[in-house]
Enzyme design. Structure first.
Site, PDB file in Angstrom:
ATOM      1  N   ARG A  70      -7.749   1.725  -2.400  1.00 29.68           N
ATOM      2  CA  ARG A  70      -8.588   1.548  -1.222  1.00 29.68           C
ATOM      3  C   ARG A  70      -9.378   2.822  -0.936  1.00 29.68           C
ATOM      4  NH1 ARG A  70      -7.151  -0.239   5.066  1.00 29.68           N
ATOM      5  NH2 ARG A  70      -8.591  -1.999   5.056  1.00 29.68           N
ATOM      6  N   TYR A  88      -6.212  10.558   4.764  1.00 30.81           N
ATOM      7  CA  TYR A  88      -4.877  10.906   4.294  1.00 30.81           C
ATOM      8  C   TYR A  88      -4.985  11.750   3.027  1.00 30.81           C
ATOM      9  CZ  TYR A  88      -3.692   7.607   7.911  1.00 30.81           C
ATOM     10  OH  TYR A  88      -3.600   6.987   9.130  1.00 30.81           O
ATOM     11  N   HIS A 137      -9.280   7.042   4.725  1.00 32.32           N
ATOM     12  CA  HIS A 137      -8.922   7.336   6.110  1.00 32.32           C
ATOM     13  C   HIS A 137      -8.338   8.721   6.370  1.00 32.32           C
ATOM     14  CE1 HIS A 137      -8.529   2.688   6.558  1.00 32.32           C
ATOM     15  NE2 HIS A 137      -9.772   3.098   6.397  1.00 32.32           N
ATOM     16  N   GLY A 141      -7.870  -7.848   9.030  1.00 24.47           N
ATOM     17  CA  GLY A 141      -6.811  -7.094   9.676  1.00 24.47           C
ATOM     18  C   GLY A 141      -6.277  -7.801  10.900  1.00 24.47           C
ATOM     19  N   ARG A 142      -6.768  -7.402  12.057  1.00 26.49           N
ATOM     20  CA  ARG A 142      -6.196  -7.901  13.314  1.00 26.49           C
ATOM     21  C   ARG A 142      -6.211  -9.419  13.452  1.00 26.49           C
ATOM     22  NH1 ARG A 142      -7.528  -3.260  17.885  1.00 26.49           N
ATOM     23  NH2 ARG A 142      -7.017  -1.490  16.541  1.00 26.49           N
ATOM     24  N   HIS A 184      -3.493   4.192  -1.289  1.00 30.17           N
ATOM     25  CA  HIS A 184      -4.261   4.495  -0.081  1.00 30.17           C
ATOM     26  C   HIS A 184      -5.023   5.805  -0.308  1.00 30.17           C
ATOM     27  CE1 HIS A 184      -5.659   4.475   3.894  1.00 30.17           C
ATOM     28  NE2 HIS A 184      -4.547   4.229   4.566  1.00 30.17           N
ATOM     29  N   GLN A 244       0.845  -1.189   0.000  1.00 26.52           N
ATOM     30  CA  GLN A 244       0.000   0.000   0.000  1.00 26.52           C
ATOM     31  C   GLN A 244       0.889   1.250   0.000  1.00 26.52           C
ATOM     32  OE1 GLN A 244      -2.257   1.561   3.488  1.00 26.52           O
ATOM     33  NE2 GLN A 244      -4.073   0.988   2.296  1.00 26.52           N
TER      34      GLN A 244
END
Length: 373
Positions: free
Chosen positions: A236, A189, A187, A325-326, A184, A107
């Site tokens: 994304r 950015y 979010h 993810g996690r 990316h 990414q």
């Protein structure tokens, strides 16, 4: 693993899929996750080779957000892809992932206003579409969490150069052995900040109308696709996530326009974060199916997916791939655990998600024992 119907449905998650010229073993994706473990010079650490290689059984790894330039950094110890030392270090990762049969994208990001003067060359202000500080924090070594710095608005003439930074970083990613890149654009950015009316108050051709606010995103994608080809370029999006002080008064028409324009460029996948990143999936009304209908490539979904939710999304055709993810931090062999209905490792209570030193909480989460016979 349960009844035959459950086994049949779960098989949908493990069907191979073509991604451009790549043949992926299953529909599971490792979502990009910042771990803040890069070494001096924003070069990835040696342990990162093993970290990603342990997770090579997913259909696709998307490696953590990686800076496209010196000014793109917004957090401590995040890696870059704009120096030869960084490229060489990433090559060790991609070689080992490939040796273990995996596929890996990276990414690429520019954090924009989600930064601090401490991360910027000569202590200059971070850049953004408009000089509006994010109501958010970043982490400085020795100081802890601090407010992000007030950014300066990019001059119109500077914007094309940042799009080219993405193109150069994409070429560097291929040099480093990655199979492709994800841009990316989520979010809060830089790319996402240009998209949204809460952070973009410009009056030039990059502000105002939806078409103008989406211009930078599309120019970045054109630069990346021009450098490495559409079949190796993904993106994304996070239509309604409020993280990093991200806000938009009318997201549905904005993102429908974005996806219609992306369809013309046809990146190899669109990766959509549904709802509030890391939080509730229903934080704001949004018609994701309307976006899906506008795009003919691989549709990847994310945010809090369990095995059962992922199976339903794939089996119903609502998505082509699902990113996790996690669960992939704590379960390096997550595809096997899903297939065998094995229990998942709980997170270590004494290991941080961000940062840390040594292997604990990074490469020491256990895999299932090898099968006998």
């Amino acid at each position: 693993m349960g009844n035959p119907t459950e086994r049949f449905l779960t098989d949908a998650l493990f069907e191979p899929i073509s991604l451009g010229q790549l043949k992926l073993a299953n529909r599971m994706v490792m979502a990009p996750m910042t771990r803040n473990r890069a070494d001096t010079g924003n070069v990835i650490a040696d342990m990162t080779v093993e970290y990603y290689a342990q997770r090579a059984s997913v259909g696709l790894i998307i490696a953590e957000a990686t800076q496209v330039s010196e000014t793109a950094q917004g957090y401590a110890d995040t890696p870059g892809l704009h120096t030869q030392e960084q490229i060489a270090a990433w090559k060790k990762v991609t070689d080992e992932v490939h040796r273990r049969g995996g596929r890996i994208f990276v990414q690429l990001w520019h954090t924009g206003r989600m930064s601090h003067v401490s991360f910027q060359p000569n202590g200059q202000a971070p850049v953004a579409p408009s000089a509006i500080a994010a109501k958010a924090k970043t982490y400085l070594a020795g100081q802890g969490f601090v407010d992000t710095s007030v950014p300066r608005a990019l001059e119109t003439a500077e914007i094309a150069g940042i799009a080219q930074d993405f193109g150069r970083a994409a070429a560097s990613a291929i040099e480093a052995g990655f199979d492709g890149v994800e841009i990316h654009a989520a979010h809060g950015y830089l790319i996402d900040a240009f998209l949204r009316d809460g952070s973009n108050h410009r009056t030039d051709q990059y502000g105002g109308s939806i078409e103008n606010r989406a211009r930078f995103l599309l120019e970045v994608m054109q630069a990346v696709i021009g450098a490495i080809g559409a079949e190796r370029s993904g993106i994304r999006l996070s239509p309604v996530s409020p993280v990093n002080d991200s806000s938009e008064s009318n997201p549905q028409p904005l993102f429908e326009y974005v996806v219609r324009e992306l369809e013309k460029l046809h990146p190899v996948f669109i990766h959509v974060v549904e709802g509030h990143t890391g939080g509730p999936r229903d934080n704001a009304p949004f018609d994701y199916e309307a976006l899906r209908r506008l795009y003919s490539g691989i549709w990847m979904v994310n945010n809090g997916y369990t095995k059962e939710m992922a199976v339903e999304a794939i089996a119903s055709g609502r998505a082509d791939m699902v990113s996790f993810g996690r669960p992939l931090i704590t379960n390096p062999d997550l595809p096997r655990r899903f297939r065998e209905n094995a229990p998942l490792n709980p997170p270590y209570k004494d290991a941080p998600l961000y940062g840390g030193v040594g292997p604990h909480g990074y490469i020491d989460y256990p895999a299932l024992p090898a099968s006998e016979g």
